[in-house]
Design an enzyme around this catalytic site. Structure first.
Site, PDB file in Angstrom:
ATOM      1  N   GLU C  60      -6.567  19.186  21.192  1.00 57.56           N
ATOM      2  CA  GLU C  60      -5.826  19.320  22.448  1.00 57.56           C
ATOM      3  C   GLU C  60      -6.740  19.372  23.661  1.00 57.56           C
ATOM      4  O   GLU C  60      -6.440  18.794  24.712  1.00 57.56           O
ATOM      5  CB  GLU C  60      -4.919  20.551  22.395  1.00 57.56           C
ATOM      6  N   HIS C 129       6.386  27.952  18.451  1.00 56.45           N
ATOM      7  CA  HIS C 129       7.010  26.653  18.737  1.00 56.45           C
ATOM      8  C   HIS C 129       8.215  26.787  19.662  1.00 56.45           C
ATOM      9  O   HIS C 129       9.052  25.898  19.705  1.00 56.45           O
ATOM     10  CB  HIS C 129       7.471  25.970  17.440  1.00 56.45           C
TER      11      HIS C 129
HETATM   12  C1  LIG Z   1      -3.064  23.063  17.617  1.00 54.55           C
HETATM   13  C2  LIG Z   1      -1.910  22.345  17.014  1.00 54.55           C
HETATM   14  N1  LIG Z   1      -1.711  21.064  17.304  1.00 54.55           N
HETATM   15  C3  LIG Z   1      -0.663  20.396  16.779  1.00 54.55           C
HETATM   16  C4  LIG Z   1       0.214  21.015  15.940  1.00 54.55           C
HETATM   17  C5  LIG Z   1       1.432  20.273  15.389  1.00 54.55           C
HETATM   18  N2  LIG Z   1       1.215  20.000  13.984  1.00 54.55           N
HETATM   19  C6  LIG Z   1       1.707  20.777  13.001  1.00 54.55           C
HETATM   20  S1  LIG Z   1       1.221  20.309  11.478  1.00 54.55           S
HETATM   21  C7  LIG Z   1       0.318  19.026  12.136  1.00 54.55           C
HETATM   22  C8  LIG Z   1      -0.466  18.142  11.242  1.00 54.55           C
HETATM   23  C9  LIG Z   1      -1.507  18.899  10.540  1.00 54.55           C
HETATM   24  O1  LIG Z   1      -2.148  18.043   9.664  1.00 54.55           O
HETATM   25  P1  LIG Z   1      -2.992  18.610   8.486  1.00 54.55           P
HETATM   26  O2  LIG Z   1      -3.886  19.681   8.975  1.00 54.55           O
HETATM   27  O3  LIG Z   1      -3.647  17.471   7.812  1.00 54.55           O
HETATM   28  O4  LIG Z   1      -1.922  19.311   7.530  1.00 54.55           O
HETATM   29  P2  LIG Z   1      -0.790  18.635   6.632  1.00 54.55           P
HETATM   30  O5  LIG Z   1       0.484  18.799   7.360  1.00 54.55           O
HETATM   31  O6  LIG Z   1      -1.154  17.229   6.365  1.00 54.55           O
HETATM   32  O7  LIG Z   1      -0.804  19.454   5.392  1.00 54.55           O
HETATM   33  C10 LIG Z   1       0.441  18.977  13.505  1.00 54.55           C
HETATM   34  C11 LIG Z   1      -0.190  17.965  14.352  1.00 54.55           C
HETATM   35  C12 LIG Z   1      -0.015  22.382  15.664  1.00 54.55           C
HETATM   36  N3  LIG Z   1       0.806  23.084  14.895  1.00 54.55           N
HETATM   37  N4  LIG Z   1      -1.073  23.015  16.198  1.00 54.55           N
END
Ligand SMILES: Cc1ncc(C[n+]2csc(CCOP(=O)(O)OP(=O)(O)O)c2C)c(N)n1
Ligand SMILES: Cc1ncc(C[n+]2csc(CCOP(=O)(O)OP(=O)(O)O)c2C)c(N)n1
Ligand SMILES: [Mg+2]
Ligand SMILES: [Mg+2]
Lengths: 324, 320, 324, 320
Positions: C60, C129
């Protein structure tokens, strides 16, 4: 009693708490050997060692995160963020982690940390070293903001803050660091959420914080010579602030001025002013006036900076307007 | 009994929990958003197996099953996800914030990556308190984009803190492939920069995942500082249950390299268990999960007083 | 004219601006192929490609920093932060970089970025959220905060924002994304810093933003049946907000209620309420009342969340109190 | 004329500028805080030499000399540091924020490390605009603690952006030694995690520093993406002018391995110049700097109207 600066008073409070409670430890940039940018932690590293006075890299988010994690398992960390302007780099940790944890896990964890930070302008520090940041945090439930204006309060509030179970942002105004006052050398605490009446008066109430307490007291002293009796309240805890003391004073005087250094729009003063107008409506003989910084960053040039920041004369003018 | 049989049951706990939860979510019984751990059963079972109650762990958003494996009664986790009074956080936390300190569950932080910093503090405190416990933090591949990633790895390595980094590389952050967003697809390589011991392991192979986790934990408990494990795995859930990944990739992970099937094959071929035994384990776990769901459904909504409690420790907030 | 949701209206605005101006580009998490978590950028990646609709990692701070840097050299970036709660992770970039640059370099650089972000509660999103974050930014000079409540405004304000030379935080309330309204399909702009009078009335002024505009309109409709005439103002730009329109209305009605979703202490409502009390003092027949969220994080449980967030009935009650 | 002779003059610009500034600071003529580039003259000269006006660079807090080498008239930089109307930012920025876009100077961000993200955006825009210019960002060793460090390196590498990372490793962040705060003392190693080409060079050896910078810039201009240079150097300034570093370390860097002396030796021994020529260069530069100081001193304070101008583009702010 001993004459101390605010720097020394906070140092003394940290020393007392570290000697008494093993769980208290400090972390931050250059707080060890060097004793911090402003000398607040001087001598503590020599006394308590590397483990409890812990120099960190420029990792502000990790500094706060580390403090929160340690607090979750029983420690009492006192992290330092060198300048309050840098709190933007760990804002998430403070707002979404420290301040929400107790609530979102329904009381299963606490986050008793005291974030010390040097705040405020007036020394040519420029836009990234001079801001008053309480306004950034006023709308954050779960967070406590403490901001002393005198050495005695600085010590007592620091002790209360370390003993308190909530996450606390402890603002140390740079322009007040060298202010001297009498300080009791033994351990004592100054209550949180309790404003101080720094000067009693009957014509108008000035609700101030940090450096503006001193500007307001100076204004009050001058106005006394003109026969105007000003009551000056030092909020000390900015969130949640002491409505009871403020409202009682305004109900007595019927007039209020709110003075803080940060920009007016969306600042601490907005909340205090709004609450006074809502709750003391019928007692008010004049509109509540805010004395604040102008709506601009803090420029480097000292002559320009003076135009942005509020001062004694602005308080005087607001008081006179309230009485007009 | 063979630990692998335990792990097999554990994998089914994750699987059955998530399948039941997903079903209820689709019916509208589970509020908010839902991220499931389906497909990552071996990773979760392996991690849970190597930790003890005095350790701390920070679960990610797909760890519902792991929370149960850690020792919290399943119905209390399920009820939390339903937002009920009987949940571990009285319904205030939900899927993304179901903590239970009694078993070392320090709760997820839904600002992905931020808890990597928190884990440092727990590990530091444990070290200062002369405990030989550790702090584990479970994070997805996508989370490696965050600055906290660096701040955390750097400090853990510099201060030699007992942190176990469990990086669950399932190939995507929502819809974004690891390689599209990061300078490497092999995230354990990031750890090398900090001279932190790290390993990449097949996260769908319970035997390998278990072994790697045990070794890492052992390394940390001996006072050697942090360890980084990258579990290569895959999640069933696409974008909000829609599919966007290539067919052959889907086929590989859901059929050929599916963790429970792999475990079954191993258990049977090595003679640890027969098909009937495995079937029974599955059936038992499934029945248990249904009980938890029933419990959660039947539980009352939180007491309204909970809305305003525990904002501050010891202080009340103003009413409306 | 076409019936559109707010999602579609913003999408339409982005499409128009990208077609017209090569300098406009989007960046953020999963905004490309996937079209964003809420579908606001759907179809734009197919039309404008990888370069101008740019998926990012979960970085971010880098998203905002990248936008600022590109803006400094003539681009018109529209970064997306998926949920406004995550703005804490890039707070420094917004506050110390985007918002101060024009001032501290004395006009030599501009930072025309439009930070789109989904905000607000009401859908069981839980503490990370669901927050309304305008209060975090109200005390930041140099920053503009825009927050539409209707599809037509969402489109017009987005176009104005992209065309404006200041850094803008563009808040999209999640509970309003599916609200439908008539939208002109051609290019038009809605002025910044200009509130809308959403409903005219004579007895009391309600100053609202985002979802609370709709709650206030619903309250006004119900009170009309009881013979109470409510004027509802939709601020639209929250910083700097439109004092002229607000003050004129309050001077007409003599009564004011300020409604916003975030916690009362230190929120947007504090500033609006304080300013009204200061500037319309003699016109006020009753204290200004704030209808806000309670001073707590947003709990996951939907039944608890309802108790924290303000709604139509709270607005009604405040109006009645103002008239009592 | 030999480029090394140019570089020698440039090093003297840095040295004389800072010595003059420090003198005036001690007299109380320069407000605020002061961080000088003394001891880092070769690094600054090398960087300035390899950039062109259409590049962008983000200077750090010790780059006053570099700002002049980039092409801004010295008196306008000096006046800015004095907080005067004639400064590049009319006195509003000061030492930490003296930008001048006309020569590619994008200004320092005093929140250390944050501009590493900004540099990405400039580089991305230049790429989108099909320019072959680059964005250079100058950061200290201490700044490598920041999360933005990781976010920036990762994105620059992933998107193959024309970013030149100039890491000035002078061994300390204020009083904290690199090795105390970081997992490695050799910060170019961090870049390896991102598979970004990186090099460590003796930052006090102008020949080596110049060569490394030229090669890095060449690499980037050819469209190969980012490059990371770690300049090993040392700053004269201790903690607010106090000394805390070991005597032998001080001796080594200030006597044996002092950049201007090293350059002198090289120039003389290789026959490029003689001692008299070098002395003349020094004297010329010193005289120039005194002119700049006089100009700064004699300049008026900023117009009061500047206090409230340029907060918003096109909008006025409210008066008190
Ligand atoms: C700082 C932040 N940015 C964006 C999000 C929105 N978000 C939630 S899960 C996610 C993807 C996370 O990917 P990963 O770490 O690979 O976990 P996965 O869901 O694939 O298990 C995002 C972008 C968040 N929760 N926190
Ligand atoms: C985010 C942030 N944290 C802390 C500081 C305070 N600070 C200013 S300079 C400095 C040390 C920086 O060290 P380094 O990057 O090595 O630069 P050097 O001063 O050694 O050239 C610190 C901690 C800051 N300006 N910004
Ligand atoms: Mg993933
Ligand atoms: Mg350094």
């Amino acid at each position: 009693m001993k004459r101390m600066t605010i720097v020394q008073a906070i140092n003394n409070a940290l020393d007392i708490m570290m000697a008494e409670d093993e769980r208290v430890f400090l972390l931050g940039e250059d707080i060890g050997h060097m004793g911090g940018d402003f000398g607040v932690t001087r001598g503590l590293w020599e006394k308590y060692g590397d483990e409890r006075v812990r120099d960190t890299p420029l990792s502000e988010a990790a500094i706060i995160g580390t403090a929160v994690g340690a607090a979750m398992v029983g420690m009492r960390p006192v992290p330092e963020i060198m300048f309050s302007d840098f709190l933007g780099t760990c804002y998430d940790q403070i707002v979404n982690n420290a301040a929400k944890m107790h609530y979102m896990f329904d009381g299963q964890f606490k986050s008793p940390i005291v974030i010390r930070t040097a705040t405020g302008g007036g020394f040519g520090g420029g836009p990234h070293h001079s801001q008053s940041v309480e306004g950034w945090f006023m709308n954050v439930p779960g967070l406590v903001i403490v901001a002393p204006a005198t050495p005695a309060d600085a010590k007592g509030l620091m002790i209360s803050s370390i003993e308190n179970d909530n996450p606390i942002l402890f603002l140390e105004h740079k322009a007040l660091y060298r202010v001297r006052g009498d300080v009791d050398e033994s351990k004592y605490s100054t209550p949180l959420r309790k404003a101080a009446i720094s000067r009693e008066g009957t014509d108008v109430t000035v609700v101030a914080s940090m450096k503006m307490v001193h500007e307001s007291l100076a204004a009050a002293a001058e106005l006394a010579e003109e026969g105007i009796s000003v009551e000056v309240i030092d909020l000390r805890t900015l969130r949640p602030w002491d409505e009871e003391t403020v409202f009682a004073s305004v109900r007595k005087t019927g007039r209020a001025v709110v003075a803080n250094e940060a920009p007016k729009m969306g600042g601490l003063g907005a909340d205090v002013s709004a609450a006074i107008s809502e709750e003391c409506f019928s007692a008010l003989k004049a509109p509540v006036r805010r004395v604040c910084g102008l709506d601009a960053p803090i420029p480097f040039s000292v002559s320009l900076e003076k135009l942005i920041l509020p001062g004694k004369d602005d308080v005087k003018q607001a008081i006179k307007a309230a009485l007009a | 009994m063979d630990v692998l049989l335990d792990l097999y049951r554990d994998m089914w706990v994750v699987r059955a929990f998530e399948l039941g939860l997903e079903r209820e979510f689709k019916k509208g019984n589970v509020p908010g958003m839902l991220h499931t751990g389906l497909g990552q059963e071996a990773v979760q079972a392996a991690i849970a197996q190597s930790l003890r109650h005095t350790d701390a762990f920070f679960p990610d958003h797909r760890c519902h099953g792991l929370l149960v494996l850690a020792g919290t009664p399943g119905e209390k986790i399920m009820a939390e996800l339903f937002g009920k009074a009987t949940g571990v956080c009285s319904g205030k936390g939900g899927s993304l914030h179901s903590a239970d300190p009694s078993v070392g569950n320090f709760g997820d932080n839904a600002v992905e990556g931020s808890m990597m910093a928190t884990a440092l503090g727990v590990a530091l405190a444990y070290k200062m308190q002369k405990r030989d416990d550790l702090a584990a933090v479970i994070v997805g591949d996508g989370t490696s984009g965050r600055g906290e990633w660096h701040e955390s790895l750097n400090l853990a390595a510099t201060w030699k803190l007992p942190v176990l980094y469990c990086c669950v590389n399932n190939g995507y952050a929502i819809s974004t492939a690891v390689g599209k967003a990061h300078a490497t697809e092999n995230l354990y390589e990031f750890a090398c920069a900090y001279k932190m011991p790290s390993i990449q392991v097949d996260g769908n192979d319970i035997v390998a995942a278990h072994k790697a986790t045990e070794e890492a934990v052992d390394h940390i408990r001996k006072g050697n500082g942090p360890f980084f494990i990258e579990y290569k795995t895959w999640r069933w859930q696409g974008i909000f249950s829609g599919e966007f990944r290539p067919d052959d990739e889907v086929h590989y992970w859901r059929e050929e390299h599916e963790p429970i099937k792999l475990a079954q094959q191993h258990l049977i071929s090595s003679g640890i268990a027969d098909a009937a035994q495995l079937e029974q384990i599955k059936a038992e776990v499934e029945a248990q999960v249904e009980d938890w769901i029933t419990f959660a459904k039947d539980s009352p909504a939180p007491d309204p007083a909970k809305a305003t409690s525990n904002v501050y420790v010891g202080w009340e907030i103003a009413a409306r």
